[in-house]
Design a protein around this motif. Structure first.
Motif, PDB file in Angstrom:
ATOM      1  N   LEU A 176      29.295  44.339  28.919  1.00  0.00           N
ATOM      2  CA  LEU A 176      28.859  43.793  30.210  1.00  0.00           C
ATOM      3  C   LEU A 176      28.077  44.820  31.023  1.00  0.00           C
ATOM      4  N   GLY A 177      28.068  46.078  30.554  1.00  0.00           N
ATOM      5  CA  GLY A 177      27.399  47.142  31.295  1.00  0.00           C
ATOM      6  C   GLY A 177      28.131  47.530  32.559  1.00  0.00           C
ATOM      7  N   MET A 178      29.470  47.460  32.529  1.00  0.00           N
ATOM      8  CA  MET A 178      30.285  47.739  33.714  1.00  0.00           C
ATOM      9  C   MET A 178      31.310  48.817  33.418  1.00  0.00           C
ATOM     10  N   GLU A 179      31.804  49.447  34.466  1.00  0.00           N
ATOM     11  CA  GLU A 179      32.896  50.406  34.354  1.00  0.00           C
ATOM     12  C   GLU A 179      34.218  49.654  34.393  1.00  0.00           C
ATOM     13  N   LEU A 180      35.143  50.053  33.544  1.00  0.00           N
ATOM     14  CA  LEU A 180      36.448  49.389  33.492  1.00  0.00           C
ATOM     15  C   LEU A 180      37.443  50.118  34.384  1.00  0.00           C
ATOM     16  N   GLU A 181      38.101  49.362  35.254  1.00  0.00           N
ATOM     17  CA  GLU A 181      39.217  49.874  36.063  1.00  0.00           C
ATOM     18  C   GLU A 181      40.469  49.112  35.656  1.00  0.00           C
ATOM     19  N   ILE A 182      41.506  49.827  35.242  1.00  0.00           N
ATOM     20  CA  ILE A 182      42.740  49.200  34.786  1.00  0.00           C
ATOM     21  C   ILE A 182      43.807  49.324  35.855  1.00  0.00           C
ATOM     22  N   ARG A 183      44.422  48.210  36.202  1.00  0.00           N
ATOM     23  CA  ARG A 183      45.525  48.204  37.165  1.00  0.00           C
ATOM     24  C   ARG A 183      46.804  47.819  36.421  1.00  0.00           C
ATOM     25  N   ASP A 184      47.783  48.713  36.422  1.00  0.00           N
ATOM     26  CA  ASP A 184      49.049  48.524  35.736  1.00  0.00           C
ATOM     27  C   ASP A 184      50.042  47.875  36.692  1.00  0.00           C
ATOM     28  N   MET A 185      50.579  46.724  36.323  1.00  0.00           N
ATOM     29  CA  MET A 185      51.509  46.008  37.194  1.00  0.00           C
ATOM     30  C   MET A 185      52.532  45.257  36.365  1.00  0.00           C
ATOM     31  N   ASN A 186      53.553  44.748  37.001  1.00  0.00           N
ATOM     32  CA  ASN A 186      54.553  43.961  36.288  1.00  0.00           C
ATOM     33  C   ASN A 186      53.912  42.712  35.692  1.00  0.00           C
ATOM     34  N   PHE A 187      54.362  42.350  34.491  1.00  0.00           N
ATOM     35  CA  PHE A 187      53.754  41.232  33.785  1.00  0.00           C
ATOM     36  C   PHE A 187      53.819  39.943  34.595  1.00  0.00           C
ATOM     37  N   ASP A 188      54.955  39.701  35.249  1.00  0.00           N
ATOM     38  CA  ASP A 188      55.103  38.435  35.971  1.00  0.00           C
ATOM     39  C   ASP A 188      54.258  38.366  37.236  1.00  0.00           C
ATOM     40  N   GLY A 189      53.566  39.463  37.594  1.00  0.00           N
ATOM     41  CA  GLY A 189      52.674  39.442  38.750  1.00  0.00           C
ATOM     42  C   GLY A 189      51.209  39.284  38.388  1.00  0.00           C
ATOM     43  N   LEU A 190      50.901  39.248  37.099  1.00  0.00           N
ATOM     44  CA  LEU A 190      49.503  39.230  36.679  1.00  0.00           C
ATOM     45  C   LEU A 190      48.785  37.924  37.039  1.00  0.00           C
ATOM     46  N   ILE A 191      49.443  36.789  36.828  1.00  0.00           N
ATOM     47  CA  ILE A 191      48.815  35.503  37.151  1.00  0.00           C
ATOM     48  C   ILE A 191      48.537  35.411  38.652  1.00  0.00           C
ATOM     49  N   GLY A 192      49.491  35.845  39.463  1.00  0.00           N
ATOM     50  CA  GLY A 192      49.297  35.822  40.909  1.00  0.00           C
ATOM     51  C   GLY A 192      48.148  36.699  41.346  1.00  0.00           C
ATOM     52  N   ALA A 193      47.995  37.856  40.705  1.00  0.00           N
ATOM     53  CA  ALA A 193      46.890  38.759  41.039  1.00  0.00           C
ATOM     54  C   ALA A 193      45.548  38.121  40.697  1.00  0.00           C
ATOM     55  N   LEU A 194      45.496  37.371  39.581  1.00  0.00           N
ATOM     56  CA  LEU A 194      44.276  36.642  39.238  1.00  0.00           C
ATOM     57  C   LEU A 194      43.969  35.555  40.263  1.00  0.00           C
ATOM     58  N   GLN A 195      44.999  34.797  40.631  1.00  0.00           N
ATOM     59  CA  GLN A 195      44.804  33.708  41.583  1.00  0.00           C
ATOM     60  C   GLN A 195      44.331  34.213  42.940  1.00  0.00           C
ATOM     61  N   ALA A 196      44.815  35.404  43.321  1.00  0.00           N
ATOM     62  CA  ALA A 196      44.403  36.001  44.586  1.00  0.00           C
ATOM     63  C   ALA A 196      43.086  36.757  44.447  1.00  0.00           C
ATOM     64  N   GLU A 197      42.534  36.780  43.246  1.00  0.00           N
ATOM     65  CA  GLU A 197      41.275  37.458  42.935  1.00  0.00           C
ATOM     66  C   GLU A 197      41.317  38.937  43.306  1.00  0.00           C
ATOM     67  N   ARG A 198      42.496  39.553  43.096  1.00  0.00           N
ATOM     68  CA  ARG A 198      42.599  40.998  43.262  1.00  0.00           C
ATOM     69  C   ARG A 198      42.172  41.720  41.997  1.00  0.00           C
ATOM     70  N   ILE A 199      42.093  40.996  40.893  1.00  0.00           N
ATOM     71  CA  ILE A 199      41.605  41.515  39.630  1.00  0.00           C
ATOM     72  C   ILE A 199      40.666  40.487  39.020  1.00  0.00           C
ATOM     73  N   ASP A 200      39.806  40.949  38.098  1.00  0.00           N
ATOM     74  CA  ASP A 200      38.817  40.063  37.489  1.00  0.00           C
ATOM     75  C   ASP A 200      39.319  39.396  36.217  1.00  0.00           C
ATOM     76  N   MET A 201      40.208  40.089  35.509  1.00  0.00           N
ATOM     77  CA  MET A 201      40.714  39.527  34.257  1.00  0.00           C
ATOM     78  C   MET A 201      42.040  40.190  33.910  1.00  0.00           C
ATOM     79  N   VAL A 202      42.768  39.561  33.001  1.00  0.00           N
ATOM     80  CA  VAL A 202      44.019  40.106  32.470  1.00  0.00           C
ATOM     81  C   VAL A 202      43.909  40.187  30.965  1.00  0.00           C
ATOM     82  N   ILE A 203      44.173  41.382  30.425  1.00  0.00           N
ATOM     83  CA  ILE A 203      44.370  41.537  28.983  1.00  0.00           C
ATOM     84  C   ILE A 203      45.693  42.254  28.842  1.00  0.00           C
TER      85      ILE A 203
END
Length: 266
Positions: free
Chosen positions: A84-111
């Motif tokens: 994508l030609g972008m820099e990757l920033e990784i945010r480490d968080m509890n697994f059960d909070g990942l969907i909420g972080a996506l919904q709040a658009e605090r992160i762009d994707m979850v892997i």
């Protein structure tokens, strides 16, 4: 990397023991990183792709002895960001909070070894699947289980918010066992080693790593197949189509097979 996997796993478990003795609850890169409320949403103009993960799930994502987040999923994430030609920033968080972080658009994707099941699809969009493992039950060798019937009357540990939590709930319709949830897989293994759990229900690749590193026993879950792992995005994300094409490219070029050979069990 693969030849050092057992050493890394052993060092990580020692680290967990030290944290447990000190009463530490979250490491520096936990879900509490978002507690300040600062907007972490990236966009094309920023040139940064913000990814959420739960770095407690080797060999997909975990911290090495130097504290870096490494694993099969991280190889894929870096490849996606590069394409994508972008820099990757990784945010480490509890697994059960990942969907909420996506919904709040605090992160762009979850892997994060996340299975693309139907319940999650109600809240997020998924890429095409990039890996499928199946599940295993892990136990101590001196109390090894070989079938689902052996789990009756036992306490089974699962990661909070995982596909295995849902699978264990479904199995309870036919088998009489108690389910205990914890935030991370390494914590579950520590509970097993301390005899506070009878077995742990995990993704097969993750289970095989812990079995090898801790000299444990395990058996495959014969009850059915779970959805494969996929990259998750906020609903309507424009990245889905681009990432689908990148994953297909990684499959066709053999990159995905290289990462599997490096990180995953034979």
């Amino acid at each position: 990397m693969k030849k050092n996997y057992l050493l890394i796993m052993a060092l990580m478990m020692m680290f967990v023991l030290v944290l447990a003795g000190c009463g530490t609850s979250n490491d520096e890169g936990s879900v509490n990183d978002d507690a300040s409320g600062n907007e972490a949403k990236a966009n094309e103009d920023s040139g940064t792709l913000v990814m959420g993960t739960s770095a407690d799930y080797p060999p997909f994502e975990s911290r090495n002895p130097q504290g870096d987040i490494v694993g099969f999923d991280i190889e894929l994430a870096n490849y996606i960001a590069d394409e994508l030609g972008m820099e990757l920033e990784i945010r480490d968080m509890n697994f059960d909070g990942l969907i909420g972080a996506l919904q709040a658009e605090r992160i762009d994707m979850v892997i994060s070894g996340m299975s693309a099941d139907e319940d999650r699809r109600k809240n997020v969009d998924f890429s095409i699947e990039y890996h499928s493992s199946g599940e295993m039950f892990v136990s101590l060798k001196d109390a090894a289980f070989t079938s689902l019937d052996d789990l009756n009357g036992k306490t089974i540990g699962v990661q909070l918010g995982s596909i295995q939590q849902e699978g264990a709930a479904n199995l309870q319709a036919d088998y009489d066992f108690e389910v205990k949830t914890l935030d991370d897989a390494q914590g579950l293994i520590q509970e097993l080693l301390s005899n506070r759990l009878d077995a742990v229900y995990l993704d097969k690749e993750v289970a095989l790593g812990f079995i090898a590193a801790q000299d444990l026993a395990g058996f495959d879950d014969p009850s059915g197949t779970t959805p494969g792992m996929a990259v998750a995005f906020p609903k309507g994300s424009e990245l889905v189509e681009q990432v689908d094409a990148i994953i297909e490219q990684a499959i066709e070029s053999g990159k995905l097979a290289e990462w599997e050979a490096e990180w995953l069990s034979e």
